[in-house]
Design a protein around this motif. Sequence first.
Motif, short mmCIF file in Angstrom:
data_model
loop_
_atom_site.label_atom_id
_atom_site.label_comp_id
_atom_site.label_asym_id
_atom_site.label_seq_id
_atom_site.Cartn_x
_atom_site.Cartn_y
_atom_site.Cartn_z
N ILE A 7 0.84 -1.20 0.00
CA ILE A 7 0.00 0.00 0.00
C ILE A 7 0.87 1.25 0.00
N LEU A 11 0.93 3.96 -2.95
CA LEU A 11 0.57 5.37 -2.73
C LEU A 11 1.68 6.30 -3.19
N LYS A 14 1.53 6.35 -6.94
CA LYS A 14 0.39 7.16 -7.37
C LYS A 14 0.71 8.65 -7.29
N ARG A 66 2.27 2.14 -12.23
CA ARG A 66 0.81 2.03 -12.34
C ARG A 66 0.30 0.75 -11.69
N ALA A 69 0.28 1.29 -7.99
CA ALA A 69 -0.81 2.20 -7.63
C ALA A 69 -2.15 1.47 -7.68
N ASP A 70 -2.36 0.66 -8.70
CA ASP A 70 -3.61 -0.11 -8.82
C ASP A 70 -3.73 -1.13 -7.70
N ASP A 73 -4.69 0.64 -4.51
CA ASP A 73 -6.11 1.00 -4.56
C ASP A 73 -6.98 -0.22 -4.24
N LEU A 76 -6.69 -1.09 -0.53
CA LEU A 76 -7.42 -0.11 0.29
C LEU A 76 -8.93 -0.31 0.18
N GLU A 77 -9.41 -0.63 -1.01
CA GLU A 77 -10.84 -0.92 -1.18
C GLU A 77 -11.23 -2.15 -0.38
N ASP A 80 -11.38 -1.20 3.25
CA ASP A 80 -12.61 -0.43 3.49
C ASP A 80 -13.83 -1.33 3.56
#
Length: 89
Positions: A7, A11, A14, A66, A69-70, A73, A76-77, A80
């Motif tokens: 992560i 980040l 990104k 990339r 970064a993906d 994401d 993190l999703e 969440d």
Amino acid sequence: MNKDQLIQRGLQAKELLANETLASFVEELGELIKQSIVNTKPEAWKARERLYNQHRSIEDLIGIMRSYADAADAELELLDAEALNRETD
């Protein structure tokens, strides 16, 4: 590499990808390499190959950034969604 490191790296990637100054330098370097390829003599295939490999390395670097970064994401999703599920339980 653990999830936290993934992560963090994602980040950072990104942030770099969103940096307009860095993007303009990378684009300018790519264009300079392409122009150098065009300007080589027909018999200078080794020089073109070297320049192509340089250009490809830049594209690979951006692609790896990339990907990180993906991946960040996505992680993190997932975190969440797990937190939301815990709240609704």
